[in-house]
Design an enzyme around this catalytic site. Structure first.
Site, PDB file in Angstrom:
ATOM      1  N   CYS A   5       0.809  -1.227   0.000  1.00  0.00           N
ATOM      2  CA  CYS A   5       0.000   0.000   0.000  1.00  0.00           C
ATOM      3  C   CYS A   5       0.842   1.276   0.000  1.00  0.00           C
ATOM      4  O   CYS A   5       0.334   2.349  -0.299  1.00  0.00           O
ATOM      5  CB  CYS A   5      -0.943  -0.004   1.194  1.00  0.00           C
ATOM      6  SG  CYS A   5      -1.880  -1.525   1.322  1.00  0.00           S
ATOM      7  N   HIS A  61      -3.389   6.810   2.950  1.00  0.00           N
ATOM      8  CA  HIS A  61      -3.804   5.554   2.302  1.00  0.00           C
ATOM      9  C   HIS A  61      -5.148   5.148   2.900  1.00  0.00           C
ATOM     10  O   HIS A  61      -5.332   5.189   4.115  1.00  0.00           O
ATOM     11  CB  HIS A  61      -2.741   4.475   2.544  1.00  0.00           C
ATOM     12  CG  HIS A  61      -3.248   3.092   2.296  1.00  0.00           C
ATOM     13  ND1 HIS A  61      -3.908   2.744   1.141  1.00  0.00           N
ATOM     14  CD2 HIS A  61      -3.226   1.968   3.068  1.00  0.00           C
ATOM     15  CE1 HIS A  61      -4.262   1.471   1.209  1.00  0.00           C
ATOM     16  NE2 HIS A  61      -3.863   0.977   2.372  1.00  0.00           N
ATOM     17  N   ASN A 121     -10.316  -0.491   0.134  1.00  0.00           N
ATOM     18  CA  ASN A 121      -8.862  -0.345   0.230  1.00  0.00           C
ATOM     19  C   ASN A 121      -8.259  -0.839  -1.091  1.00  0.00           C
ATOM     20  O   ASN A 121      -8.304  -2.029  -1.378  1.00  0.00           O
ATOM     21  CB  ASN A 121      -8.380  -1.176   1.425  1.00  0.00           C
ATOM     22  CG  ASN A 121      -6.876  -1.169   1.613  1.00  0.00           C
ATOM     23  OD1 ASN A 121      -6.120  -0.881   0.693  1.00  0.00           O
ATOM     24  ND2 ASN A 121      -6.437  -1.515   2.809  1.00  0.00           N
TER      25      ASN A 121
END
Ligand code: UT7
Length: 328
Positions: free
Chosen positions: A115, A255, A285
Site C-alpha cells: 500500500c 492511504h 482499500n
C-alpha cells in the site's frame, strides 16, 4: 536561477465498472453491512471481471494523467508502477503499461511495496528529477486485489477493491513541488500481511493452490496499531523537515486502509476531520492505488488548489510506510 523541485504535472485514475456491495458480501461470507461499515467505513468496492487485469487500469489512469499534463507518452523517461498484483510475474507491469501507452523512450519497472508503493515511487523519482537525471516520470499505483482475495476469509475479503491512479511528475519551480519525502520498511512484520505461495520459497503446486497459499493473509488487528503509529510518526517527521506544522496543511490524503485507521492517524496528528480526505466508503482499500486515486479526485473537485500544502501518508504489507509533503 530558481531552485527546481519535482512536482505533480497531471493526474488520472480508473477503476472497473463492476461493484461489490456489502449486501453482496453478506451472501458470500458470514458478515453484515453493519459490521463492515462500523469497523471499516466501507460500503462498496470495485471489482475487476475475469478478463480485466492490472495494466488495463494503470494504462487508463496513465493516459488521463498525460493528457492533463499536456505531455506525449514519448516525453516520459521512466514509468514506475507500484503494484502487489502485477499482470504476471514477468515482465513488469510498468513495462506492459509502457507498451500500451507507447512510451517508447521510457524505462518501465515495478515497485513492490504494497500500500506504500505510490509514495515509494514518488520518493524514487523525486531525486531523479531534482538532480536532472530525468525530466518526466509516470508514477502509477495499480491493483487488482480482488483476484488475490480469499472470498471465504471475512477478515480480508470485505476490505479490498480494485483500481489505479497515476501521476506525471516533472520539474517545477520551488517553492512548489515535493518538499519532503521518506519511505521505510520493517520486514520482521512479514506475516502480518502476506501471500506465502507462488514464489521461490513456496513454489506453486496443486497442494499450495488447494490450500489457498496464494491468497492474502492478514492479521488485521495487529497491523492496525503499527499502521497508526507509523503513519503518524513519519507524517510529523516530514512536516517538520519541510518546515511546516499540521496547521499549514490544506489537506491530508492518507492511504485508504480503514476509516478507523484514518481517524486515529488524524487524531494523533491533531488534524481536524474536514482536512482529511476519505473515499473508502465507495472504493474500499485499493492498496497502492488509493493515494493517487484520492489525489486526482481532490484535484478534479477543487479540494486541492494551486498553492496548497498537501500531506500524503501510507502504510502497507512488508511492513512498509512513508509520507510526502507537496506544495501544489
Ligand atoms: O492496507 C494496509 C494494510 N491493511 C490494514 O492496515 C488493515 C488493518 N486492519 C483493519 O482494517 C482491521 O483490523 C479489520 C477491518 C481487518 C478487522 O477489524 P477489527 O476491528 O480489527 O476486527 P478483529 O480482527 O479484531 O475481529 C473482531 C471480531 C472477531 O470475532 P470474535 O473473535 O471477536 O468473535 C472476528 O472474527 O470480528 C470478527 N470479524 C468479522 N465479523 C463480521 C472479522 N471480520 C469480520 C467480518 N464480518 N467481515
Amino acid at each position: 536561477m530558481s531552485e527546481i523541485n519535482a512536482g505533480i504535472l497531471g493526474m488520472g485514475h480508473a477503476y472497473p465498472d463492476g461493484v461489490l456491495t456489502n449486501a453482496d458480501l453478506e451472501k458470500i461470507v458470514e458478515t453484515s453491512d453493519e459490521w463492515i461499515t462500523s469497523r471499516t467505513g466501507i460500503k462498496q468496492r470495485h471489482k475487476a471481471k475475469e478478463n480485466e487485469y492490472t495494466s488495463m487500469f494503470g494504462t487508463a489512469a496513465a493516459k488521463q494523467a498525460l493528457e492533463r499534463a499536456g505531455l506525449e507518452p514519448t516525453d516520459i523517461d521512466i514509468i514506475v508502477c507500484a503494484t502487489t498484483t502485477p499482470d504476471q510475474i514477468m515482465p513488469s507491469t510498468g513495462a506492459l503499461i509502457q507498451a500500451q501507452i507507447g512510451a517508447t523512450n521510457a524505462a518501465g519497472m515495478d515497485i513492490f511495496a504494497a500500500c506504500s508503493g505510490f509514495i515509494y515511487g514518488l520518493t524514487m523519482v523525486e531525486s531523479m528529477i531534482r538532480t536532472g537525471q530525468i525530466k518526466y516520470a509516470l508514477v502509477i499505483g495499480a491493483e487488482v486485489l480482488t483476484k488475490y482475495v480469499d472470498y471465504t476469509d471475512r477478515g480480508t475479503c470485505v476490505i479490498f477493491g480494485d483500481g489505479a491512479g497515476a501521476a506525471v511528475v516533472g520539474p517545477v519551480e520551488a517553492p512548489k513541488g515535493i518538499l519532503a519525502t521518506k519511505i521505510r520498511s520493517d520486514g520482521r512484520y512479514e506475516e502480518q500481511l502476506y501471500a506465502p505461495g507462488g514464489g521461490t520459497k513456496m513454489g506453486t503446486t496443486h497442494q499450495t493452490i488447494d490450500d489457498g497459499q496464494h491468497f492474502f493473509k492478514m492479521k488485521g488487528n495487529e497491523l492496525f496499531k503499527v499502521a497508526v503509529r507509523s503513519m503518524a510518526e513519519i507524517s510529523a517527521e516530514m512536516l517538520a523537515k519541510a518546515g511546516y506544522t499540521v496547521d499549514d496543511v490544506a489537506i491530508v490524503i492518507p492511504h485508504q486502509a480503514n476509516q478507523r485507521i484514518t481517524d486515529a492517524v488524524a487524531s494523533r496528528l491533531g488534524v481536524p476531520d474536514e482536512k482529511v480526505y476519505s473515499n473508502i466508503a465507495e472504493l474500499g482499500n485499493t492498496s497502492s492505488a488509493s493515494i493517487p486515486i484520492a489525489m486526482d479526485e481532490c484535484i478534479q473537485s477543487g479540494r486541492i488548489k494551486e498553492g496548497d500544502l498537501v500531506l500524503l501518508t501510507a502504510f502497507g504489507g512488508g511492513v512498509t510506510w512513508g509520507a510526502t509533503v507537496i506544495r501544489f
